[in-house]
Design an enzyme around this catalytic site. Sequence first.
Site, short mmCIF file in Angstrom:
data_model
loop_
_atom_site.label_atom_id
_atom_site.label_comp_id
_atom_site.label_asym_id
_atom_site.label_seq_id
_atom_site.Cartn_x
_atom_site.Cartn_y
_atom_site.Cartn_z
N PRO A 54 34.63 -28.13 -74.84
CA PRO A 54 34.80 -27.81 -73.43
C PRO A 54 36.01 -26.93 -73.12
O PRO A 54 36.25 -26.64 -71.95
CB PRO A 54 35.00 -29.19 -72.82
CG PRO A 54 35.73 -29.95 -73.88
CD PRO A 54 35.20 -29.45 -75.19
N LEU A 55 36.77 -26.55 -74.13
CA LEU A 55 38.06 -25.90 -73.84
C LEU A 55 37.91 -24.43 -73.46
O LEU A 55 36.97 -23.76 -73.92
CB LEU A 55 38.99 -26.00 -75.06
CG LEU A 55 39.27 -27.41 -75.59
CD1 LEU A 55 40.33 -27.35 -76.68
CD2 LEU A 55 39.69 -28.35 -74.48
N CYS A 56 38.85 -23.94 -72.65
CA CYS A 56 38.83 -22.55 -72.21
C CYS A 56 39.45 -21.65 -73.26
O CYS A 56 40.49 -21.03 -73.03
CB CYS A 56 39.56 -22.42 -70.89
SG CYS A 56 38.67 -23.23 -69.57
N THR A 57 38.84 -21.64 -74.42
CA THR A 57 39.25 -20.71 -75.47
C THR A 57 38.04 -20.44 -76.34
O THR A 57 37.29 -21.39 -76.68
CB THR A 57 40.39 -21.26 -76.34
OG1 THR A 57 40.46 -20.49 -77.55
CG2 THR A 57 40.17 -22.71 -76.73
N LEU A 97 44.96 -28.10 -73.41
CA LEU A 97 44.13 -28.11 -72.21
C LEU A 97 44.03 -29.47 -71.51
O LEU A 97 43.26 -29.63 -70.57
CB LEU A 97 42.74 -27.51 -72.48
CG LEU A 97 42.82 -25.98 -72.36
CD1 LEU A 97 42.04 -25.26 -73.44
CD2 LEU A 97 42.38 -25.52 -70.99
#
Length: 407
Positions: free
Chosen positions: A336-339, A377
């Site tokens: 789910p991480l923004c990377t 995050l």
Amino acid sequence: MSRNSQLARRYGTPTYIYDLDQVRQARRDLFAALPEAADLFYAIKANPHPEVVRATRDGEGRRCRAEISSTGELAAALEAGYVASECLYTGPGKTTAELHEVIGSGVALFSVESEGDLRRIGRVATARGVVVDCLLRINSAAARASTSIRMTGAPSQFGFDSETLAEALPRLREVPGARLTGAHFFPLSNATDEASLVGEFQHTIAVAADLDRQLALPLKLVDIGGGFAAPYAVPGQRPRYDKLRSELEAALDIHFAQWREGNPRVAVESGRYLVGSAGTLVCQVVNVKVSRGRRFVILDGGINSFGGMSGLGRLLPPAVRVAEDAAVEPATLVGPLCTPGDVIGRDVPLPELTEGDLIEIPNAGAYGVTASLLAFLGRPAPTEVSIRGNRVVSVSRLEQQRRYGVQ
Ligand SMILES: *Cc1c(COP(=O)(O)O)cnc(C)c1O
């Protein structure tokens, strides 16, 4: 619903499930594959969860000792029932403050990585009025392993270069507070097969015997390291080591006539073999999307829950357990991480999945939670559920403080 799915539904996802009976079984299997007189150190970094660590020590049969490398790992060992005198303290960057704490707690056996390391250990021990036992970690010039993760034979922060040890040894013998009592080797991790594991041990035993003969290094304890393998996030069984015991005994008989009487005492180390197959990670599908023809399955756990090692390229794309008759199509499995780095696996064969479905990553008991990018995050750590048979022994979550504490 499978037992793991039921537990995940009950306690939430992502969740690690540790089957403590499997830790016990792995410990039994490994002791059975070792000579009667050998010690086995559990490397706590593989999984420091209190119930998992306890399962490496408690119960019937032979018990592990603990290999630790920080004050946090000492606390994990003590909390799980190990006593300080069973611990071996290792690591290339031991600080004065941590040495005060661990020596003050009764740790009395250290693996020493350099002359500076030895002097610092000796200074702290002397200041506390004790003398501690020190194994010189050896970085053998003639490392044999050509496969798996190779730790020696090259320049390294670990250990003394064997070719310059003769020159350094007279100084090392004179360090107050630090008594040289043996040698420590750790040349190999996760050996590809039994033959390479045996070959590495044979080589290490021969190198240790040379140190004994040529340098008269005091050898009360020889820790010949590890390399015991385990599948990591892919299906499969722990390897069996049917020949290991007799091969080790033969090699030790050749080089150390009195090892069976404990002169020297012989030890090995393991992390992943003891705990890897006991763990399963269950994640939930949050979203499925298609981008330019490629299916992305987005989970509620990624490299923040599993796979700091994945970021280091150490993790194979996991094979997710699916029903045998399910039709599968390749998909990219992400967290789910923004990377864009939060990828658990590419081209993973996956069945049709929708929001709310659970997927299981097997053999995730070692290098899981604490080897992950937990704070990245700001999501909570995964839940950890320990079970024995059908009984839930503990449910916990590693707490992270999101506040910045004033020091
Ligand atoms: C990491 C480590 C281990 C454990 O390695 P595994 O591959 O998990 O068995 C053992 N000993 C030392 C010194 C280590 O650094």
